[in-house]
Structures are given as C-alpha cells and as structure tokens.
Design a protein around this motif. Structure first.
Motif, PDB file in Angstrom:
ATOM      1  N   LEU A  25       3.142  -5.437   9.260  1.00 41.20           N
ATOM      2  CA  LEU A  25       2.339  -5.978   8.169  1.00 41.20           C
ATOM      3  C   LEU A  25       2.025  -4.888   7.145  1.00 41.20           C
ATOM      4  O   LEU A  25       1.668  -3.773   7.508  1.00 41.20           O
ATOM      5  CB  LEU A  25       1.035  -6.559   8.712  1.00 41.20           C
ATOM      6  N   PRO A  26       2.146  -5.211   5.849  1.00 36.35           N
ATOM      7  CA  PRO A  26       1.840  -4.212   4.824  1.00 36.35           C
ATOM      8  C   PRO A  26       0.337  -4.009   4.701  1.00 36.35           C
ATOM      9  O   PRO A  26      -0.444  -4.954   4.805  1.00 36.35           O
ATOM     10  CB  PRO A  26       2.414  -4.828   3.548  1.00 36.35           C
ATOM     11  N   TYR A  27      -0.048  -2.763   4.481  1.00 37.72           N
ATOM     12  CA  TYR A  27      -1.466  -2.466   4.272  1.00 37.72           C
ATOM     13  C   TYR A  27      -1.604  -1.228   3.401  1.00 37.72           C
ATOM     14  O   TYR A  27      -0.674  -0.446   3.261  1.00 37.72           O
ATOM     15  CB  TYR A  27      -2.202  -2.267   5.599  1.00 37.72           C
ATOM     16  N   ALA A  28      -2.760  -1.094   2.800  1.00 42.60           N
ATOM     17  CA  ALA A  28      -3.096   0.094   2.023  1.00 42.60           C
ATOM     18  C   ALA A  28      -4.297   0.739   2.691  1.00 42.60           C
ATOM     19  O   ALA A  28      -5.236   0.058   3.087  1.00 42.60           O
ATOM     20  CB  ALA A  28      -3.433  -0.283   0.589  1.00 42.60           C
ATOM     21  N   MET A  29      -4.257   2.043   2.827  1.00 37.35           N
ATOM     22  CA  MET A  29      -5.350   2.782   3.448  1.00 37.35           C
ATOM     23  C   MET A  29      -6.183   3.435   2.361  1.00 37.35           C
ATOM     24  O   MET A  29      -5.665   4.209   1.554  1.00 37.35           O
ATOM     25  CB  MET A  29      -4.768   3.847   4.389  1.00 37.35           C
ATOM     26  N   LEU A  30      -7.457   3.085   2.289  1.00 42.87           N
ATOM     27  CA  LEU A  30      -8.392   3.728   1.370  1.00 42.87           C
ATOM     28  C   LEU A  30      -9.241   4.701   2.187  1.00 42.87           C
ATOM     29  O   LEU A  30     -10.057   4.292   3.004  1.00 42.87           O
ATOM     30  CB  LEU A  30      -9.291   2.700   0.692  1.00 42.87           C
TER      31      LEU A  30
END
Length: 54
Positions: A25-30
């Motif tokens: 699954l695609p995700y962005a880490m902040l």
C-alpha cells in the motif's frame, strides 16, 4: 494514499510501515521532528480539511 505521521523510528510506527510495505500500500511518512522541512499544504474550510504533499 495513507499518511503516517509521527517519529518513524518508534516501534509502533515502524510496525505500521512494515505492514503497509508488506501489503504493497502506498503511504507518505511525515516525520514529526522534521515538520518545518516538509513541503506540505493544509487547508481547513468549515468541516472540511484538505491537504497536499507536492
């Protein structure tokens, strides 16, 4: 896309990221400690909140 926010090295977030990776699954880490460096925009209008990560 899923947004994961916090300190990436902490074990709970590391487990979440590992599971997202295993599921593909695609995700962005902040990164919580690097917010000032992150290029993201957030807009709140009434009950709606929108954001963008360029």
């Amino acid at each position: 896309m899923i947004v994961v926010c916090g300190i990436a090295s902490e074990s709970p977030l590391a487990r979440v990221r590992a599971e997202l990776d295993s599921l593909g699954l695609p995700y962005a880490m902040l990164h919580q400690r690097r917010f000032e460096e992150l290029p993201f925009e957030v807009e709140a209008t009434g009950a709606a909140v929108r954001g963008r990560i360029p």
